[in-house]
Design a protein around this motif. Structure first.
Motif, PDB file in Angstrom:
ATOM      1  N   PHE A   1       0.660  -1.180  -0.023  1.00  0.00           N
ATOM      2  CA  PHE A   1      -0.022   0.175  -0.146  1.00  0.00           C
ATOM      3  C   PHE A   1       0.846   1.279  -0.066  1.00  0.00           C
ATOM      4  O   PHE A   1       0.555   2.426  -0.731  1.00  0.00           O
ATOM      5  CB  PHE A   1      -0.777   0.110   1.413  1.00  0.00           C
TER       6      PHE A   1
ATOM      7  N   PRO B   1      -3.684   2.046  -3.037  1.00  0.00           N
ATOM      8  CA  PRO B   1      -4.980   2.988  -2.774  1.00  0.00           C
ATOM      9  C   PRO B   1      -4.497   4.484  -2.631  1.00  0.00           C
ATOM     10  O   PRO B   1      -3.281   4.549  -2.020  1.00  0.00           O
ATOM     11  CB  PRO B   1      -5.605   2.431  -1.606  1.00  0.00           C
ATOM     12  N   SER B   2      -5.499   5.341  -2.688  1.00  0.00           N
ATOM     13  CA  SER B   2      -4.908   6.616  -2.496  1.00  0.00           C
ATOM     14  C   SER B   2      -4.621   6.832  -1.092  1.00  0.00           C
ATOM     15  O   SER B   2      -5.382   6.221  -0.188  1.00  0.00           O
ATOM     16  CB  SER B   2      -5.961   7.636  -3.177  1.00  0.00           C
ATOM     17  N   LYS B   3      -4.489   8.142  -0.651  1.00  0.00           N
ATOM     18  CA  LYS B   3      -4.467   8.335   0.904  1.00  0.00           C
ATOM     19  C   LYS B   3      -5.591   8.478   1.531  1.00  0.00           C
ATOM     20  O   LYS B   3      -5.773   8.092   2.778  1.00  0.00           O
ATOM     21  CB  LYS B   3      -3.201   9.825   1.002  1.00  0.00           C
ATOM     22  N   ALA B   4      -6.734   8.795   0.793  1.00  0.00           N
ATOM     23  CA  ALA B   4      -7.895   8.915   1.262  1.00  0.00           C
ATOM     24  C   ALA B   4      -8.645   7.575   1.733  1.00  0.00           C
ATOM     25  O   ALA B   4      -9.116   7.241   2.688  1.00  0.00           O
ATOM     26  CB  ALA B   4      -8.861   9.527   0.474  1.00  0.00           C
ATOM     27  N   PHE B   5      -7.989   6.418   0.913  1.00  0.00           N
ATOM     28  CA  PHE B   5      -8.775   5.037   0.979  1.00  0.00           C
ATOM     29  C   PHE B   5      -7.588   4.038   1.827  1.00  0.00           C
ATOM     30  O   PHE B   5      -8.188   2.990   2.069  1.00  0.00           O
ATOM     31  CB  PHE B   5      -8.884   4.557  -0.566  1.00  0.00           C
ATOM     32  N   PHE B   6      -6.424   4.832   2.150  1.00  0.00           N
ATOM     33  CA  PHE B   6      -5.793   4.003   2.809  1.00  0.00           C
ATOM     34  C   PHE B   6      -6.180   3.213   4.350  1.00  0.00           C
ATOM     35  O   PHE B   6      -6.058   2.036   4.586  1.00  0.00           O
ATOM     36  CB  PHE B   6      -4.506   4.945   3.326  1.00  0.00           C
TER      37      PHE B   6
ATOM     38  N   LEU C   1      -9.228   2.607   5.076  1.00  0.00           N
ATOM     39  CA  LEU C   1     -10.285   1.376   4.513  1.00  0.00           C
ATOM     40  C   LEU C   1      -9.844   0.349   3.885  1.00  0.00           C
ATOM     41  O   LEU C   1      -9.928  -0.754   4.249  1.00  0.00           O
ATOM     42  CB  LEU C   1     -11.277   2.178   3.353  1.00  0.00           C
ATOM     43  N   ALA C   2      -8.618   0.478   3.143  1.00  0.00           N
ATOM     44  CA  ALA C   2      -7.847  -0.751   2.607  1.00  0.00           C
ATOM     45  C   ALA C   2      -7.279  -1.608   3.595  1.00  0.00           C
ATOM     46  O   ALA C   2      -7.178  -2.757   3.680  1.00  0.00           O
ATOM     47  CB  ALA C   2      -6.807  -0.382   1.710  1.00  0.00           C
TER      48      ALA C   2
ATOM     49  N   LEU D   1      -9.926  -3.359   5.571  1.00  0.00           N
ATOM     50  CA  LEU D   1     -10.356  -4.541   4.649  1.00  0.00           C
ATOM     51  C   LEU D   1      -9.317  -5.810   4.618  1.00  0.00           C
ATOM     52  O   LEU D   1      -9.918  -6.950   4.739  1.00  0.00           O
ATOM     53  CB  LEU D   1     -10.615  -4.058   3.357  1.00  0.00           C
TER      54      LEU D   1
END
Length: 77
Positions: A45, A54-59, A61-62, A65
């Motif tokens: 990541f 993933p982008s920093k905004a979705f890190f 969440l990733a 998960l």
């Protein structure tokens, strides 16, 4: 009844219990394997060369998960 065998399914919502079919070596091996997968995912990541990271905004969440997926996978049975 609190503290009895019938209360374990409810208590397992909030904590984990050792599996009765695992010995200490197997449990340690499972923990090391899961930690290795988590670290590999985190390194993937944050790798800037990885175009699928993933982008920093979705890190967050990733990561969540990955933790949820690792928590739901029985490795030893």
């Amino acid at each position: 009844m609190r503290g009895s065998a019938e209360s374990q399914p409810l208590a397992s919502i909030f904590s984990t219990f050792p599996a009765p079919y695992l010995n200490h070596f197997q449990a340690a091996l499972v923990e090391m394997t899961m930690t290795a997968f988590l670290i590999a995912a985190l390194f993937a990541f944050i790798d800037e060369r990885n175009s699928f990271a993933p982008s920093k905004a979705f890190f967050p969440l990733a990561v969540g998960l990955v933790v949820a997926a690792l928590g739901g996978v029985p490795l030893v049975r």
